[in-house]
Motif scaffolding. Sequence first.
Motif, PDB file in Angstrom:
ATOM      1  N   LEU A 167       0.864  -1.180   0.000  1.00  0.00           N
ATOM      2  CA  LEU A 167       0.000   0.000   0.000  1.00  0.00           C
ATOM      3  C   LEU A 167       0.895   1.222   0.000  1.00  0.00           C
ATOM      4  O   LEU A 167       1.678   1.426   0.932  1.00  0.00           O
ATOM      5  N   GLU A 168       0.788   2.017  -1.051  1.00  0.00           N
ATOM      6  CA  GLU A 168       1.435   3.321  -1.093  1.00  0.00           C
ATOM      7  C   GLU A 168       0.347   4.368  -1.178  1.00  0.00           C
ATOM      8  O   GLU A 168      -0.836   4.037  -1.361  1.00  0.00           O
ATOM      9  N   ASN A 169       0.733   5.627  -1.046  1.00  0.00           N
ATOM     10  CA  ASN A 169      -0.303   6.649  -0.957  1.00  0.00           C
ATOM     11  C   ASN A 169      -1.062   6.867  -2.269  1.00  0.00           C
ATOM     12  O   ASN A 169      -2.080   7.554  -2.288  1.00  0.00           O
ATOM     13  N   GLN A 170      -0.595   6.242  -3.364  1.00  0.00           N
ATOM     14  CA  GLN A 170      -1.298   6.400  -4.635  1.00  0.00           C
ATOM     15  C   GLN A 170      -1.738   5.084  -5.268  1.00  0.00           C
ATOM     16  O   GLN A 170      -2.345   5.102  -6.332  1.00  0.00           O
ATOM     17  N   ALA A 171      -1.469   3.944  -4.615  1.00  0.00           N
ATOM     18  CA  ALA A 171      -1.848   2.664  -5.222  1.00  0.00           C
ATOM     19  C   ALA A 171      -1.759   1.533  -4.215  1.00  0.00           C
ATOM     20  O   ALA A 171      -0.994   1.590  -3.240  1.00  0.00           O
ATOM     21  N   LEU A 172      -2.541   0.488  -4.468  1.00  0.00           N
ATOM     22  CA  LEU A 172      -2.418  -0.786  -3.767  1.00  0.00           C
ATOM     23  C   LEU A 172      -2.009  -1.834  -4.788  1.00  0.00           C
ATOM     24  O   LEU A 172      -2.578  -1.898  -5.884  1.00  0.00           O
ATOM     25  N   VAL A 173      -1.007  -2.648  -4.454  1.00  0.00           N
ATOM     26  CA  VAL A 173      -0.486  -3.673  -5.354  1.00  0.00           C
ATOM     27  C   VAL A 173      -0.490  -5.013  -4.632  1.00  0.00           C
ATOM     28  O   VAL A 173      -0.009  -5.106  -3.493  1.00  0.00           O
ATOM     29  N   TYR A 174      -1.035  -6.030  -5.302  1.00  0.00           N
ATOM     30  CA  TYR A 174      -1.003  -7.388  -4.764  1.00  0.00           C
ATOM     31  C   TYR A 174      -0.355  -8.288  -5.812  1.00  0.00           C
ATOM     32  O   TYR A 174      -0.751  -8.271  -6.982  1.00  0.00           O
ATOM     33  N   GLU A 175       0.656  -9.060  -5.402  1.00  0.00           N
ATOM     34  CA  GLU A 175       1.410  -9.894  -6.344  1.00  0.00           C
ATOM     35  C   GLU A 175       1.625 -11.280  -5.771  1.00  0.00           C
ATOM     36  O   GLU A 175       1.891 -11.435  -4.575  1.00  0.00           O
ATOM     37  N   MET A 176       1.528 -12.291  -6.642  1.00  0.00           N
ATOM     38  CA  MET A 176       1.739 -13.672  -6.223  1.00  0.00           C
ATOM     39  C   MET A 176       2.555 -14.400  -7.283  1.00  0.00           C
ATOM     40  O   MET A 176       2.326 -14.243  -8.484  1.00  0.00           O
ATOM     41  N   SER A 177       3.517 -15.218  -6.827  1.00  0.00           N
ATOM     42  CA  SER A 177       4.316 -16.020  -7.752  1.00  0.00           C
ATOM     43  C   SER A 177       3.984 -17.507  -7.681  1.00  0.00           C
ATOM     44  O   SER A 177       4.429 -18.273  -8.532  1.00  0.00           O
ATOM     45  N   GLN A 178       3.213 -17.923  -6.688  1.00  0.00           N
ATOM     46  CA  GLN A 178       2.788 -19.324  -6.582  1.00  0.00           C
ATOM     47  C   GLN A 178       1.343 -19.442  -7.048  1.00  0.00           C
ATOM     48  O   GLN A 178       0.445 -19.835  -6.305  1.00  0.00           O
ATOM     49  N   TYR A 179       1.120 -19.119  -8.309  1.00  0.00           N
ATOM     50  CA  TYR A 179      -0.233 -19.083  -8.873  1.00  0.00           C
ATOM     51  C   TYR A 179      -0.700 -20.492  -9.203  1.00  0.00           C
ATOM     52  O   TYR A 179       0.056 -21.313  -9.713  1.00  0.00           O
ATOM     53  N   THR A 180      -1.979 -20.770  -8.910  1.00  0.00           N
ATOM     54  CA  THR A 180      -2.573 -22.053  -9.274  1.00  0.00           C
ATOM     55  C   THR A 180      -3.754 -21.848 -10.219  1.00  0.00           C
ATOM     56  O   THR A 180      -3.665 -22.159 -11.402  1.00  0.00           O
ATOM     57  N   ARG A 181      -4.835 -21.293  -9.690  1.00  0.00           N
ATOM     58  CA  ARG A 181      -6.023 -21.021 -10.501  1.00  0.00           C
ATOM     59  C   ARG A 181      -6.553 -19.633 -10.161  1.00  0.00           C
ATOM     60  O   ARG A 181      -6.316 -19.102  -9.073  1.00  0.00           O
ATOM     61  N   TRP A 182      -7.300 -19.042 -11.108  1.00  0.00           N
ATOM     62  CA  TRP A 182      -7.839 -17.712 -10.941  1.00  0.00           C
ATOM     63  C   TRP A 182      -8.746 -17.629  -9.708  1.00  0.00           C
ATOM     64  O   TRP A 182      -8.661 -16.682  -8.921  1.00  0.00           O
ATOM     65  N   GLN A 183      -9.614 -18.613  -9.524  1.00  0.00           N
ATOM     66  CA  GLN A 183     -10.528 -18.591  -8.395  1.00  0.00           C
ATOM     67  C   GLN A 183      -9.764 -18.544  -7.076  1.00  0.00           C
ATOM     68  O   GLN A 183     -10.111 -17.798  -6.157  1.00  0.00           O
ATOM     69  N   GLU A 184      -8.710 -19.343  -6.976  1.00  0.00           N
ATOM     70  CA  GLU A 184      -7.916 -19.375  -5.742  1.00  0.00           C
ATOM     71  C   GLU A 184      -7.153 -18.071  -5.548  1.00  0.00           C
ATOM     72  O   GLU A 184      -7.004 -17.586  -4.413  1.00  0.00           O
TER      73      GLU A 184
ATOM     74  N   LEU B  47      -8.872 -12.100   1.018  1.00  0.00           N
ATOM     75  CA  LEU B  47      -8.406 -12.144   2.402  1.00  0.00           C
ATOM     76  C   LEU B  47      -7.284 -11.148   2.661  1.00  0.00           C
ATOM     77  O   LEU B  47      -7.244 -10.499   3.718  1.00  0.00           O
ATOM     78  N   VAL B  48      -6.371 -11.023   1.692  1.00  0.00           N
ATOM     79  CA  VAL B  48      -5.146 -10.243   1.909  1.00  0.00           C
ATOM     80  C   VAL B  48      -5.337  -8.768   1.567  1.00  0.00           C
ATOM     81  O   VAL B  48      -5.023  -7.882   2.379  1.00  0.00           O
ATOM     82  N   GLY B  49      -5.808  -8.488   0.361  1.00  0.00           N
ATOM     83  CA  GLY B  49      -5.800  -7.119  -0.128  1.00  0.00           C
ATOM     84  C   GLY B  49      -7.119  -6.384  -0.083  1.00  0.00           C
ATOM     85  O   GLY B  49      -7.154  -5.155   0.064  1.00  0.00           O
ATOM     86  N   LEU B  50      -8.224  -7.109  -0.208  1.00  0.00           N
ATOM     87  CA  LEU B  50      -9.519  -6.442  -0.332  1.00  0.00           C
ATOM     88  C   LEU B  50      -9.908  -5.631   0.894  1.00  0.00           C
ATOM     89  O   LEU B  50     -10.456  -4.531   0.744  1.00  0.00           O
ATOM     90  N   PRO B  51      -9.658  -6.102   2.130  1.00  0.00           N
ATOM     91  CA  PRO B  51     -10.017  -5.261   3.274  1.00  0.00           C
ATOM     92  C   PRO B  51      -9.309  -3.905   3.280  1.00  0.00           C
ATOM     93  O   PRO B  51      -9.930  -2.874   3.567  1.00  0.00           O
ATOM     94  N   THR B  52      -8.022  -3.896   2.946  1.00  0.00           N
ATOM     95  CA  THR B  52      -7.276  -2.633   2.888  1.00  0.00           C
ATOM     96  C   THR B  52      -7.776  -1.762   1.751  1.00  0.00           C
ATOM     97  O   THR B  52      -7.938  -0.543   1.907  1.00  0.00           O
ATOM     98  N   LEU B  53      -8.032  -2.365   0.595  1.00  0.00           N
ATOM     99  CA  LEU B  53      -8.535  -1.596  -0.553  1.00  0.00           C
ATOM    100  C   LEU B  53      -9.895  -0.992  -0.234  1.00  0.00           C
ATOM    101  O   LEU B  53     -10.170   0.165  -0.584  1.00  0.00           O
ATOM    102  N   SER B  54     -10.742  -1.733   0.455  1.00  0.00           N
ATOM    103  CA  SER B  54     -12.069  -1.234   0.817  1.00  0.00           C
ATOM    104  C   SER B  54     -11.958   0.018   1.678  1.00  0.00           C
ATOM    105  O   SER B  54     -12.674   1.009   1.464  1.00  0.00           O
ATOM    106  N   GLU B  55     -11.052  -0.011   2.652  1.00  0.00           N
ATOM    107  CA  GLU B  55     -10.872   1.167   3.512  1.00  0.00           C
ATOM    108  C   GLU B  55     -10.296   2.343   2.736  1.00  0.00           C
ATOM    109  O   GLU B  55     -10.692   3.493   2.951  1.00  0.00           O
TER     110      GLU B  55
END
Length: 265
Positions: free
Chosen positions: A93-110, A117-125
């Motif tokens: 979280l920076e003052n102009q953007a929120l970035v979420y990144e993952m390198s252990q990708y499996t499926r879009w739904q997951e 769980l990780v990013g949406l609560p912070t983005l909502s606020e």
Amino acid sequence: MAWRPLQPLHAIERVRLIASFKSILPTKFVRKLAADGEGRRVELGFTSKNIREGKQISFGPMAVNLGGPPDELFGWDWQRVSAANSPVETLVLENQALVYEMSQYTRWQEFMERFGLVGLPTLSEALDVTDLASLSLEYIDRFVFDGDPTKARPDALLINVSSNLHADAACGKELWHFHKGWFEVADGLRLLINQNIDAQDGQGADGIPLRSLQVFTKTELRPGEAGFDFDAIRPHLDVMHKRSVELFAEILIPQMRPRVGLDGE
């Protein structure tokens, strides 16, 4: 000698989601979100938190400060690392953007469930304080050539690329880069599309030279003045994911598509 995807079932190296804000978040608010999320960070398995600070410097004849301005907080990040100490999941979280990144990708739904769980609560606020300027989804895919790097022909993996390259690049002798981008409408959304393909040289674990191709595919939604409701973020991302998969499939030779999980796409 042939190209192979980075992973046994897909070629995805990283997936990145970026929500850019229309206005700068206040420093006190950014600090509050860092403190409020501490319990959630530990519960979700993030092993480190870093405070991002820097100096804001003014230029001009009156901007003289012999001691230098104090560091200012402009964001923070969480990281979860592998046994080899490489980042596998990051929230920034920076003052102009929120970035979420993952390198252990499996499926879009997951991926989306984890982002919830990780990013949406912070983005909502954050979106209680400002609006979205853009929403981006980035896929970084990679293929590795098993064999002499100077014989890594692009047309053994990609379609409609070699004809646009110099002969030395088309046969694999030289490195090359290919870029395309445009705007389009998908399901009523105006999307900016970018796709970059880079031939890169490196070394394997045994020190032997190897050639790889990195495919960067980006879809970016710009909501404009009207913006969009927070509840619409998930369906918009679903549309962007679907379009990203289509763009990736379109550049691959038909024989490679099943190897990266694109049967029937």
